[in-house]
Design a protein around this motif. Structure first.
Motif, PDB file in Angstrom:
ATOM      1  N   UNK A  53       0.816  -1.217   0.000  1.00 21.76           N
ATOM      2  CA  UNK A  53       0.000   0.000   0.000  1.00 21.76           C
ATOM      3  C   UNK A  53       0.851   1.268   0.000  1.00 21.76           C
ATOM      4  N   UNK A  54       1.941   1.246   0.799  1.00 22.53           N
ATOM      5  CA  UNK A  54       2.724   2.484   0.952  1.00 22.53           C
ATOM      6  C   UNK A  54       4.102   2.454   0.309  1.00 22.53           C
ATOM      7  N   UNK A  55       4.520   1.303  -0.169  1.00 24.27           N
ATOM      8  CA  UNK A  55       5.904   1.218  -0.635  1.00 24.27           C
ATOM      9  C   UNK A  55       6.031   0.482  -1.939  1.00 24.27           C
ATOM     10  N   UNK A  56       7.107   0.799  -2.641  1.00 25.11           N
ATOM     11  CA  UNK A  56       7.444   0.043  -3.845  1.00 25.11           C
ATOM     12  C   UNK A  56       8.886  -0.425  -3.676  1.00 25.11           C
ATOM     13  N   UNK A  57       9.147  -1.648  -4.105  1.00 18.88           N
ATOM     14  CA  UNK A  57      10.526  -2.147  -4.053  1.00 18.88           C
ATOM     15  C   UNK A  57      10.794  -3.046  -5.246  1.00 18.88           C
ATOM     16  N   UNK A  58      12.067  -3.291  -5.505  1.00 21.01           N
ATOM     17  CA  UNK A  58      12.404  -4.210  -6.591  1.00 21.01           C
ATOM     18  C   UNK A  58      12.009  -5.625  -6.191  1.00 21.01           C
ATOM     19  N   UNK A  59      11.487  -6.371  -7.131  1.00 20.38           N
ATOM     20  CA  UNK A  59      11.263  -7.789  -6.888  1.00 20.38           C
ATOM     21  C   UNK A  59      12.627  -8.466  -6.743  1.00 20.38           C
ATOM     22  N   UNK A  60      12.668  -9.527  -5.956  1.00 23.99           N
ATOM     23  CA  UNK A  60      13.929 -10.257  -5.792  1.00 23.99           C
ATOM     24  C   UNK A  60      13.828 -11.553  -6.595  1.00 23.99           C
ATOM     25  N   UNK A  61      14.763 -11.768  -7.517  1.00 31.06           N
ATOM     26  CA  UNK A  61      14.688 -13.007  -8.286  1.00 31.06           C
ATOM     27  C   UNK A  61      14.957 -14.219  -7.396  1.00 31.06           C
ATOM     28  N   UNK A  62      14.487 -15.377  -7.843  1.00 32.54           N
ATOM     29  CA  UNK A  62      14.603 -16.570  -7.010  1.00 32.54           C
ATOM     30  C   UNK A  62      16.063 -16.978  -6.780  1.00 32.54           C
ATOM     31  N   UNK A  63      16.880 -16.805  -7.825  1.00 30.30           N
ATOM     32  CA  UNK A  63      18.230 -17.368  -7.763  1.00 30.30           C
ATOM     33  C   UNK A  63      19.335 -16.307  -7.709  1.00 30.30           C
ATOM     34  N   UNK A  64      18.998 -15.097  -7.355  1.00 27.99           N
ATOM     35  CA  UNK A  64      20.015 -14.030  -7.292  1.00 27.99           C
ATOM     36  C   UNK A  64      19.524 -12.963  -6.324  1.00 27.99           C
ATOM     37  N   UNK A  65      20.376 -11.993  -6.040  1.00 25.83           N
ATOM     38  CA  UNK A  65      19.958 -10.958  -5.085  1.00 25.83           C
ATOM     39  C   UNK A  65      19.252  -9.791  -5.774  1.00 25.83           C
ATOM     40  N   UNK A  66      19.552  -9.553  -7.045  1.00 30.65           N
ATOM     41  CA  UNK A  66      18.926  -8.420  -7.751  1.00 30.65           C
ATOM     42  C   UNK A  66      18.891  -8.724  -9.248  1.00 30.65           C
ATOM     43  N   UNK A  67      17.771  -8.416  -9.875  1.00 31.98           N
ATOM     44  CA  UNK A  67      17.635  -8.636 -11.322  1.00 31.98           C
ATOM     45  C   UNK A  67      18.706  -7.903 -12.121  1.00 31.98           C
ATOM     46  N   UNK A  68      19.191  -6.796 -11.577  1.00 37.74           N
ATOM     47  CA  UNK A  68      20.080  -5.933 -12.365  1.00 37.74           C
ATOM     48  C   UNK A  68      21.557  -6.151 -12.085  1.00 37.74           C
ATOM     49  N   UNK A  69      21.839  -7.105 -11.211  1.00 41.44           N
ATOM     50  CA  UNK A  69      23.241  -7.383 -10.902  1.00 41.44           C
ATOM     51  C   UNK A  69      23.781  -8.404 -11.901  1.00 41.44           C
ATOM     52  N   UNK A  70      24.645  -7.933 -12.775  1.00 44.42           N
ATOM     53  CA  UNK A  70      25.250  -8.818 -13.767  1.00 44.42           C
ATOM     54  C   UNK A  70      26.732  -8.986 -13.432  1.00 44.42           C
ATOM     55  N   UNK A  71      27.399  -9.789 -14.222  1.00 42.86           N
ATOM     56  CA  UNK A  71      28.806 -10.062 -13.913  1.00 42.86           C
ATOM     57  C   UNK A  71      29.643  -8.776 -13.823  1.00 42.86           C
ATOM     58  N   UNK A  72      29.359  -7.843 -14.712  1.00 44.55           N
ATOM     59  CA  UNK A  72      30.141  -6.594 -14.712  1.00 44.55           C
ATOM     60  C   UNK A  72      29.666  -5.574 -13.680  1.00 44.55           C
TER      61      UNK A  72
END
Ligand code: SF4
Ligand code: SF4
Length: 136
Positions: A53-72
């Protein structure tokens, strides 16, 4: 806290992105990241955002800590969420020597690099408080 502290993000490190916890989003984070990815806000929200209701956050993928964290590193670095950009100058870390020391256990950039005046660190902490009023 002392009058000044040292911090310099270490090249190649992604430890803060791998810690447990949520990445909260401001409304302008949502717009900026969607535009950066070339997605509509609706499509971005559907795929990457979890709202209560009051907040928005990034979804957490099942097998990693963040969708946007890549090798680089962070693949949305130029548009990353406010809380990621401001780290480690979060109010809860600046206000507590204990929390700062705890963070230094995983962040190799703390206590390294150039001196940062405490006022400049506090200005960032204020930006964090203003960006996420529901969290503070
Ligand atoms: S843990 Fe510290 S040094 Fe590593 S990426 Fe995050 S801020 Fe930079
Ligand atoms: S958005 Fe980028 S900086 Fe923030 S946790 Fe994810 S990978 Fe790390």
């Amino acid at each position: 806290m002392a009058e000044a502290l040292r911090f310099e993000c270490q090249p190649g490190c992604t430890e803060c992105c791998r810690q447990k916890g949520f990445v909260y989003l401001t409304e302008s984070d949502v717009l900026r990241i969607a535009a950066f990815l070339g997605m509509t806000v609706k499509a971005f929200e559907r795929k990457f955002v979890y709202r209560t209701r009051n907040r928005a956050r990034l979804r957490i993928p099942r097998d990693a800590s963040c969708h946007f964290l890549l090798e680089g590193g962070c693949s949305i670095h130029a548009a990353k969420p406010t809380q990621c950009r401001i780290f480690p100058f979060w109010p809860e870390l600046l206000d507590s020597k204990r929390e700062w020391r705890k963070t230094a256990r995983y962040c190799p950039g703390l206590d390294k690099g150039p001196l940062i005046q405490i006022e400049s660190a506090r200005a960032q902490a204020r930006e964090m408080r203003e960006a996420y009023p529901g969290l503070y």
